[in-house]
Scaffold this motif. Structure first.
Motif, PDB file in Angstrom:
ATOM      1  N   LEU A 289      17.868  -0.664   8.660  1.00 13.54           N
ATOM      2  CA  LEU A 289      16.643  -0.587   9.438  1.00 13.54           C
ATOM      3  C   LEU A 289      15.677   0.291   8.652  1.00 13.54           C
ATOM      4  O   LEU A 289      15.977   1.450   8.369  1.00 13.54           O
ATOM      5  N   ILE A 290      14.525  -0.261   8.280  1.00 10.37           N
ATOM      6  CA  ILE A 290      13.593   0.434   7.398  1.00 10.37           C
ATOM      7  C   ILE A 290      12.274   0.645   8.131  1.00 10.37           C
ATOM      8  O   ILE A 290      11.657  -0.315   8.596  1.00 10.37           O
ATOM      9  N   THR A 291      11.848   1.908   8.227  1.00 12.38           N
ATOM     10  CA  THR A 291      10.604   2.255   8.916  1.00 12.38           C
ATOM     11  C   THR A 291       9.665   2.956   7.950  1.00 12.38           C
ATOM     12  O   THR A 291      10.054   3.916   7.284  1.00 12.38           O
ATOM     13  N   ALA A 292       8.440   2.462   7.872  1.00 12.40           N
ATOM     14  CA  ALA A 292       7.414   3.061   7.024  1.00 12.40           C
ATOM     15  C   ALA A 292       6.284   3.589   7.893  1.00 12.40           C
ATOM     16  O   ALA A 292       5.897   2.956   8.881  1.00 12.40           O
ATOM     17  N   SER A 293       5.761   4.759   7.524  1.00 11.97           N
ATOM     18  CA  SER A 293       4.678   5.380   8.294  1.00 11.97           C
ATOM     19  C   SER A 293       3.504   5.706   7.368  1.00 11.97           C
ATOM     20  O   SER A 293       3.697   6.168   6.242  1.00 11.97           O
TER      21      SER A 293
ATOM     22  N   THR B 230       2.972   3.032  12.220  1.00 11.64           N
ATOM     23  CA  THR B 230       4.393   2.938  11.876  1.00 11.64           C
ATOM     24  C   THR B 230       4.859   1.491  12.028  1.00 11.64           C
ATOM     25  O   THR B 230       4.542   0.832  13.024  1.00 11.64           O
ATOM     26  N   HIS B 231       5.596   1.017  11.046  1.00 16.18           N
ATOM     27  CA  HIS B 231       6.118  -0.353  11.080  1.00 16.18           C
ATOM     28  C   HIS B 231       7.582  -0.355  10.672  1.00 16.18           C
ATOM     29  O   HIS B 231       7.998   0.423   9.815  1.00 16.18           O
ATOM     30  N   THR B 232       8.358  -1.265  11.289  1.00 20.70           N
ATOM     31  CA  THR B 232       9.797  -1.326  11.050  1.00 20.70           C
ATOM     32  C   THR B 232      10.236  -2.756  10.779  1.00 20.70           C
ATOM     33  O   THR B 232       9.833  -3.692  11.491  1.00 20.70           O
ATOM     34  N   VAL B 233      11.069  -2.920   9.748  1.00 16.78           N
ATOM     35  CA  VAL B 233      11.682  -4.218   9.473  1.00 16.78           C
ATOM     36  C   VAL B 233      13.196  -4.045   9.408  1.00 16.78           C
ATOM     37  O   VAL B 233      13.705  -2.959   9.121  1.00 16.78           O
ATOM     38  N   LEU B 234      13.892  -5.130   9.676  1.00 16.73           N
ATOM     39  CA  LEU B 234      15.341  -5.176   9.579  1.00 16.73           C
ATOM     40  C   LEU B 234      15.714  -5.962   8.330  1.00 16.73           C
ATOM     41  O   LEU B 234      15.278  -7.106   8.158  1.00 16.73           O
TER      42      LEU B 234
ATOM     43  N   ILE C 278       0.837  -1.188   0.000  1.00 19.62           N
ATOM     44  CA  ILE C 278       0.000   0.000   0.000  1.00 19.62           C
ATOM     45  C   ILE C 278       0.878   1.247   0.000  1.00 19.62           C
ATOM     46  O   ILE C 278       2.062   1.201   0.344  1.00 19.62           O
ATOM     47  N   SER C 279       0.300   2.358  -0.377  1.00 16.51           N
ATOM     48  CA  SER C 279       1.023   3.625  -0.362  1.00 16.51           C
ATOM     49  C   SER C 279       1.226   4.087   1.076  1.00 16.51           C
ATOM     50  O   SER C 279       0.290   4.068   1.884  1.00 16.51           O
ATOM     51  N   VAL C 280       2.451   4.496   1.401  1.00 19.71           N
ATOM     52  CA  VAL C 280       2.758   5.005   2.734  1.00 19.71           C
ATOM     53  C   VAL C 280       3.157   6.470   2.633  1.00 19.71           C
ATOM     54  O   VAL C 280       3.485   6.977   1.558  1.00 19.71           O
ATOM     55  N   ASP C 281       3.125   7.165   3.759  1.00 16.50           N
ATOM     56  CA  ASP C 281       3.435   8.595   3.773  1.00 16.50           C
ATOM     57  C   ASP C 281       4.933   8.876   3.786  1.00 16.50           C
ATOM     58  O   ASP C 281       5.381   9.902   3.259  1.00 16.50           O
ATOM     59  N   ARG C 282       5.674   7.951   4.389  1.00 17.17           N
ATOM     60  CA  ARG C 282       7.086   8.254   4.636  1.00 17.17           C
ATOM     61  C   ARG C 282       7.865   6.964   4.852  1.00 17.17           C
ATOM     62  O   ARG C 282       7.349   5.995   5.427  1.00 17.17           O
ATOM     63  N   VAL C 283       9.105   6.934   4.380  1.00 19.64           N
ATOM     64  CA  VAL C 283      10.016   5.819   4.654  1.00 19.64           C
ATOM     65  C   VAL C 283      11.338   6.390   5.141  1.00 19.64           C
ATOM     66  O   VAL C 283      11.890   7.314   4.536  1.00 19.64           O
ATOM     67  N   GLU C 284      11.815   5.860   6.255  1.00 21.45           N
ATOM     68  CA  GLU C 284      13.127   6.233   6.784  1.00 21.45           C
ATOM     69  C   GLU C 284      14.023   4.996   6.775  1.00 21.45           C
ATOM     70  O   GLU C 284      13.605   3.910   7.162  1.00 21.45           O
TER      71      GLU C 284
END
Length: 325
Positions: free
Chosen positions: A60-64, A69-73, A5-11
């Motif tokens: 470390l990837i975080t999507a919001s 907010t969800h994070t995967v390694l 799905i489309s997310v607002d932000r990825v760090e």
């Protein structure tokens, strides 16, 4: 059907990479390690504060999306000491990690895996950690030498070892959606370009103890997140499939979403230096806004990419670097 799905932000925070570079200038969506450390409490520049570079990769990837907010390694680098040191010095709380994706079955991406699982579970209340893998990753591998001998590679942790350290191992060749469909993990990558031939010289051990050629590494996968108004952020740890094959597969998997960025190793060093020109030319078709070359890309390829695409498109990775999309 797996999707993203489309997310607002990825760090993206680079926890392990081959190089350290906090002195070069960077685009506005990238932050160097030292800048990040100063913002987070470092008061004196010292070797006891900064990260360690090592041959491998971990992100470390975080999507919001809204309030979610969800994070995967994505991978853990070559060994546990580097991984743990860098996580500690960057002040990363691994308790937020909801899953681990291993890109392929090589030691320089999985050597820190068991310690990473321990550190995550120390912070998440000892909950199981989903671990996404391909069943072909666990084979013993080696590089054949000119004299016919085999230079062995360390195996990645076994399913039994991963399970003992709290992983919920999910082995499949199929694509998957993770974390409320905020992340996508590819299936096997089709090999369609005429010039990307994998990892020449690699072999895998057979059940009877012999060896068979294994240049294609069909266990390799890529990860992606789809950022609203930008497009797909593609994570490729080594690109043994060939980075153009990776990007073609991403494009085919999401035909209605533009490719915005690619982050990871492109494996254009060593024997693959000869395909740098074809690779650079092949990447032009994707109109990428960020190319964050990392790990095994090699300096010759980074130079060629910079000459072809310029700044700020080329924003090479380094340990401790942080990208925001």
């Amino acid at each position: 059907m797996a999707t993203a799905i489309s997310v607002d932000r990825v760090e993206v925070h680079v926890l392990v990479d081959n190089v350290t570079d906090s002195l070069s200038t960077v685009p506005s969506h990238v932050e160097n390690e030292w800048s990040y450390l100063w913002r987070h409490g470092m008061r004196k520049l010292s070797g006891r504060c900064i990260c360690c570079a090592a041959h491998g990769l971990s992100c470390l990837i975080t999507a919001s999306r809204g309030t979610s907010t969800h994070t995967v390694l994505f991978d853990t680098g070559p060994e546990e000491e580097t991984f743990e040191r860098n996580v500690s010095r960057l002040g990363i709380d691994l308790g937020i990690v909801e899953g681990i994706v291993l890109s392929h079955g090589h030691w320089d991406h999985a050597g820190g895996m068991l310690r990473a699982l321990d550190l995550i579970r120390e912070r998440n209340g000892e909950r199981e950690v989903p671990f996404y893998a391909h069943p072909g990753m666990y084979a013993t591998r080696a590089m054949k030498q000119p004299d016919g001998s085999m230079r062995l590679m360390e195996d990645i942790p076994s399913v039994e070892a991963l399970t003992a350290h709290g992983a919920k191992v999910i082995n499949t060749t199929e694509p998957q959606s993770l974390s409320g469909e905020m992340f996508y993990v590819s299936g096997e990558i089709p090999r369609v370009t005429p010039f990307e031939h994998g990892f020449p010289g690699q072999y895998r051990q057979t059940d009877d103890g012999g060896w068979e050629p294994d240049p294609l590494l069909m266990d390799e996968r890529w990860v992606a997140a789809n950022v609203k108004d930008k497009g797909l952020i593609v994570f490729t740890a080594c690109s043994h499939a060939g980075v153009v094959n990776v990007l073609k597969h991403a494009q085919d998997s999401f035909p209605d979403v533009p490719l915005h960025a690619v982050i990871g190793g492109f494996h254009l060093s060593g024997r693959n230096e000869k395909i740098i020109p074809e690779t650079v030319e092949g990447m032009r078709a994707f109109d990428l806004k960020t190319i964050a070359a990392a790990h095994c890309t090699g300096w010759r390829a980074i130079m060629a990419l910079t000459q072809a695409f310029g700044e700020p498109v080329i924003a090479p990775s380094a340990v401790g670097k942080r990208y925001t999309f």
